[in-house]
Design an enzyme around this catalytic site. Sequence first.
Site, short mmCIF file in Angstrom:
data_model
loop_
_atom_site.label_atom_id
_atom_site.label_comp_id
_atom_site.label_asym_id
_atom_site.label_seq_id
_atom_site.Cartn_x
_atom_site.Cartn_y
_atom_site.Cartn_z
CB SER A 21 -8.09 -0.17 -11.19
OG SER A 21 -7.51 1.06 -11.58
CB THR A 22 -8.48 -4.26 -7.73
OG1 THR A 22 -7.37 -4.49 -8.59
CG2 THR A 22 -9.06 -5.59 -7.29
CG ASP A 88 -10.03 3.47 -12.41
OD1 ASP A 88 -10.28 4.46 -13.11
OD2 ASP A 88 -9.44 2.46 -12.83
CB ILE A 141 4.25 -2.18 -8.17
CG1 ILE A 141 3.31 -0.99 -7.94
CG2 ILE A 141 4.99 -2.03 -9.50
CD1 ILE A 141 4.02 0.32 -7.73
#
Length: 215
Positions: A21-22, A88, A141
């Site tokens: 996503s980044t 994404d 995470i």
Amino acid sequence: MNIFDRFPYIVVEGPIGSGKSTLAKILADRFGVNFISEKAEKNPFLPKFYEDMKRYALSTQLFFLFQRADQIQKISQIDMFKESTIADFFLEKDPIFAKNNLDEEEFNLYHQIFSHLQLKAPKPDLIIYIQTSIETLEKRIKDRSIDFETDISTEYLEAISESYSQFFHSYDRSPVLILNNENLNILKDKNAIDLLISRIMNIKSNREFFNPQLL
């Protein structure tokens, strides 16, 4: 020419914590293109799923399925000749998780619903598949400190990562750039994105690998 002149619809995929996503957001901002995100945080069942996977697997999976159906519809309405897009996620990831998370009866029900929806997702012009070690996934995470993700087990990450690897080992509908991002820190190294963009511009075949050694 930029990467979206070559590949108007790009999908970034990878396991939880891989940075997909980044990376997709950075590229969208860099080139001013549409960014379609799966918005996993919008799934109200996800925190419960990580606490009790067996109990909440089906509800979590079905929410994601209908959510992605809406997002696929949005992508289908975009004129890729005029508006480039990066996402994404892609629809084919949904069965990857379903096979891991659901028991046989639940998966049969899921598959019936999936088939009934008759979803027709646009074919990506390029997929960037991010490979990351389990140790690095766990570290990332932990670093991003999302409360409900603290319940994700090493075994679950291993199962999902292996399923991704198996899927992309045989996937041939779109060109795939397999990116090992173990040493490619797109948040801390300003050269990392430029290096990746250059590599994308030099793609010559349907399956290529990129293993940069930046630290």
